[in-house]
Design a protein around this motif. Sequence first.
Motif, PDB file in Angstrom:
ATOM      1  N   SER A  34      -3.288  -4.045  -5.246  1.00 24.01           N
ATOM      2  CA  SER A  34      -3.532  -4.927  -4.095  1.00 24.01           C
ATOM      3  C   SER A  34      -5.023  -5.195  -3.911  1.00 24.01           C
ATOM      4  O   SER A  34      -5.440  -6.318  -3.606  1.00 24.01           O
ATOM      5  N   GLU A  35      -5.869  -4.141  -4.107  1.00 29.73           N
ATOM      6  CA  GLU A  35      -7.320  -4.326  -3.996  1.00 29.73           C
ATOM      7  C   GLU A  35      -7.841  -5.291  -5.064  1.00 29.73           C
ATOM      8  O   GLU A  35      -8.733  -6.099  -4.802  1.00 29.73           O
ATOM      9  N   GLU A  63       0.828  -1.197   0.000  1.00 34.94           N
ATOM     10  CA  GLU A  63       0.000   0.000   0.000  1.00 34.94           C
ATOM     11  C   GLU A  63       0.870   1.257   0.000  1.00 34.94           C
ATOM     12  O   GLU A  63       0.451   2.314   0.478  1.00 34.94           O
ATOM     13  N   GLU A  64       2.086   1.177  -0.504  1.00 34.29           N
ATOM     14  CA  GLU A  64       3.023   2.294  -0.474  1.00 34.29           C
ATOM     15  C   GLU A  64       2.548   3.455  -1.349  1.00 34.29           C
ATOM     16  O   GLU A  64       2.649   4.613  -0.952  1.00 34.29           O
ATOM     17  N   SER A 115       0.055   0.865  -6.186  1.00 33.84           N
ATOM     18  CA  SER A 115       0.214  -0.440  -5.530  1.00 33.84           C
ATOM     19  C   SER A 115      -1.014  -0.775  -4.678  1.00 33.84           C
ATOM     20  O   SER A 115      -1.427  -1.931  -4.597  1.00 33.84           O
ATOM     21  N   ASP A 116      -1.626   0.256  -4.091  1.00 35.76           N
ATOM     22  CA  ASP A 116      -2.847   0.031  -3.305  1.00 35.76           C
ATOM     23  C   ASP A 116      -3.979  -0.460  -4.213  1.00 35.76           C
ATOM     24  O   ASP A 116      -4.730  -1.376  -3.856  1.00 35.76           O
ATOM     25  N   GLN A 117      -4.092   0.122  -5.405  1.00 34.58           N
ATOM     26  CA  GLN A 117      -5.139  -0.279  -6.358  1.00 34.58           C
ATOM     27  C   GLN A 117      -4.911  -1.721  -6.825  1.00 34.58           C
ATOM     28  O   GLN A 117      -5.847  -2.508  -6.903  1.00 34.58           O
ATOM     29  N   THR A 145       2.388  -8.644  -7.241  1.00 37.13           N
ATOM     30  CA  THR A 145       1.546  -8.852  -6.054  1.00 37.13           C
ATOM     31  C   THR A 145       0.844 -10.207  -6.140  1.00 37.13           C
ATOM     32  O   THR A 145       0.746 -10.939  -5.139  1.00 37.13           O
TER      33      THR A 145
END
Length: 196
Positions: A149-150, A140-141, A145-147, A180
């Motif tokens: 990961s979701e 989630e850096e 990367s958060d997108q 990921t």
Amino acid sequence: MRRALLAITGLAAGTTAMVVLKGSPGAAPVAQDLPAERPTVVPAPAGPTPSGGDTAGTPQPADSTASPRPGRTATRAPTSRPSATTRAPSAPRTTTKPPPAPTTRTVTGPVVENEYGNVQVQITLSGTRIVDVVALELPEETAQSDQRSEQVDGRYSGSSGLVVQRQSADVDTVSGATATSTSYKRSLQAAIDRAN
């Protein structure tokens, strides 16, 4: 008067008894019906039997080994029959217990690093079946990367995700989130291996 009445009653009773015992005049004696299974036994004569003479009029002892005479049945030895209350032994009763409810347990995979961050997966099993998957750590850096990961978490995790459907770590890679997805599958496979 009492004496006369008693005398008449006694006379009537005596006459009735004589008629019953003697039977009516001219009537032949009635033969008794003997059971067929019990032949009449003739006793042996008390004195010596005449030798060489005619023994037709002399009663003879019954011989159980001789063949029965016409009109008589042979004596049979009693046969043992099972009692009506005797029962064959019944089979032992077996009780079937319901299988024990499967135990629910959780197994956590190792942390797997990639260039975007760390990934760690935990699986929940009921017996040997995977019933739920949770991502404990995802990168989630950055917003990108958060997108990613979701997307990975939405496709693989949960009780209706691909991992539960396929019951393995052999799932398709999420397009655009290869690093990921790969890290997720490695942590997942390690948790499955630990569970077995």
